[in-house]
Write a protein that holds these residues in place. Structure first.
Motif, PDB file in Angstrom:
ATOM      1  N   ASN A  20       3.160  30.694   8.842  1.00 25.22           N
ATOM      2  CA  ASN A  20       2.602  29.668   9.735  1.00 25.22           C
ATOM      3  C   ASN A  20       3.516  28.438   9.773  1.00 25.22           C
ATOM      4  OD1 ASN A  20       0.385  31.125  10.539  1.00 25.22           O
ATOM      5  ND2 ASN A  20      -1.016  30.224   9.028  1.00 25.22           N
ATOM      6  N   ASP A  21       4.006  28.027   8.585  1.00 21.50           N
ATOM      7  CA  ASP A  21       4.920  26.888   8.544  1.00 21.50           C
ATOM      8  C   ASP A  21       6.204  27.179   9.318  1.00 21.50           C
ATOM      9  OD1 ASP A  21       3.151  25.420   7.049  1.00 21.50           O
ATOM     10  OD2 ASP A  21       4.107  25.878   5.096  1.00 21.50           O
ATOM     11  N   GLN A  22       6.718  28.400   9.173  1.00 17.41           N
ATOM     12  CA  GLN A  22       7.934  28.796   9.888  1.00 17.41           C
ATOM     13  C   GLN A  22       7.679  28.786  11.397  1.00 17.41           C
ATOM     14  OE1 GLN A  22       9.356  32.677   8.829  1.00 17.41           O
ATOM     15  NE2 GLN A  22      11.213  32.485  10.070  1.00 17.41           N
ATOM     16  N   ARG A  23       6.564  29.332  11.834  1.00 11.08           N
ATOM     17  CA  ARG A  23       6.214  29.343  13.263  1.00 11.08           C
ATOM     18  C   ARG A  23       6.008  27.923  13.782  1.00 11.08           C
ATOM     19  NH1 ARG A  23       7.434  34.222  13.012  1.00 11.08           N
ATOM     20  NH2 ARG A  23       6.078  35.949  13.539  1.00 11.08           N
ATOM     21  N   LEU A  24       5.401  27.088  12.926  1.00 11.70           N
ATOM     22  CA  LEU A  24       5.188  25.700  13.317  1.00 11.70           C
ATOM     23  C   LEU A  24       6.532  24.968  13.474  1.00 11.70           C
ATOM     24  CD1 LEU A  24       2.967  23.650  13.904  1.00 11.70           C
ATOM     25  CD2 LEU A  24       3.008  23.031  11.474  1.00 11.70           C
TER      26      LEU A  24
ATOM     27  N   HIS B 100       7.929  23.310  16.866  1.00 14.57           N
ATOM     28  CA  HIS B 100       8.439  21.938  16.946  1.00 14.57           C
ATOM     29  C   HIS B 100       9.849  21.914  17.533  1.00 14.57           C
ATOM     30  CE1 HIS B 100       5.257  19.606  15.127  1.00 14.57           C
ATOM     31  NE2 HIS B 100       5.168  20.435  14.086  1.00 14.57           N
ATOM     32  N   SER B 101      10.670  22.870  17.147  1.00 12.45           N
ATOM     33  CA  SER B 101      12.030  22.957  17.682  1.00 12.45           C
ATOM     34  C   SER B 101      12.009  23.196  19.191  1.00 12.45           C
ATOM     35  CB  SER B 101      12.786  24.084  16.981  1.00 12.45           C
ATOM     36  OG  SER B 101      14.057  24.256  17.552  1.00 12.45           O
ATOM     37  N   LYS B 102      11.129  24.094  19.633  1.00 11.75           N
ATOM     38  CA  LYS B 102      11.019  24.365  21.076  1.00 11.75           C
ATOM     39  C   LYS B 102      10.494  23.142  21.818  1.00 11.75           C
ATOM     40  CE  LYS B 102      10.506  29.330  20.646  1.00 11.75           C
ATOM     41  NZ  LYS B 102       9.676  30.510  20.865  1.00 11.75           N
TER      42      LYS B 102
ATOM     43  N   ARG C 136      11.422  18.658  25.416  1.00 17.63           N
ATOM     44  CA  ARG C 136      11.413  17.215  25.624  1.00 17.63           C
ATOM     45  C   ARG C 136      12.803  16.740  26.068  1.00 17.63           C
ATOM     46  NH1 ARG C 136       9.274  14.327  20.752  1.00 17.63           N
ATOM     47  NH2 ARG C 136       7.303  15.096  21.578  1.00 17.63           N
ATOM     48  N   GLY C 137      13.854  17.278  25.442  1.00 23.57           N
ATOM     49  CA  GLY C 137      15.223  16.921  25.836  1.00 23.57           C
ATOM     50  C   GLY C 137      15.524  17.342  27.265  1.00 23.57           C
TER      51      GLY C 137
END
Length: 112
Positions: free
Chosen positions: A16-20, A24-26, A31-32
């Motif tokens: 779950n942390d890895q997917r989270l 966040h990266s996506k 956003r960029g």
């Protein structure tokens, strides 16, 4: 069994942390991209506004030039009409042609 259950929960939480983190990266990437698109749209709007202003200025300048040319050539309300000017030009050329014919008849062609 509780240690096994604890390990499974740790694996799930780790996934779950890895997917989270991936999410966040996506989100940062999106956003960029959104910021870049917004900046590009703003730049294009400025270019379009500037182009519109230039076309308006050109139209005004062309209208003023047309009005001045009309005044210079006497074309406009209460002055010579374009068809009158055309008829005057045709009459002048016709008069020159007739004069050249009369003069050639009067003096005749030189004897050879």
């Amino acid at each position: 069994m509780s240690t096994s259950r604890g390990r499974v929960e740790d694996v799930y939480e780790s996934q779950n942390d890895q997917r989270l983190d991936e999410l966040h990266s996506k989100i940062r990437t999106l956003r960029g991209i959104t910021t870049d698109i917004h900046g590009d749209v703003e730049a294009q709007n400025l270019i379009l506004d500037d182009t519109g202003d230039r076309f308006s200025a050109f139209g005004t300048s062309l209208m003023q030039t047309s009005r001045r040319a009309g005044q210079a050539f006497g074309i406009g309300t209460g002055s010579l009409k374009p068809w009158r000017i055309a008829m005057l030009i045709v009459a002048v050329f016709l008069a020159f042609w007739i004069i050249s014919k009369v003069l050639s008849w009067w003096w005749g062609s030189p004897a050879v």
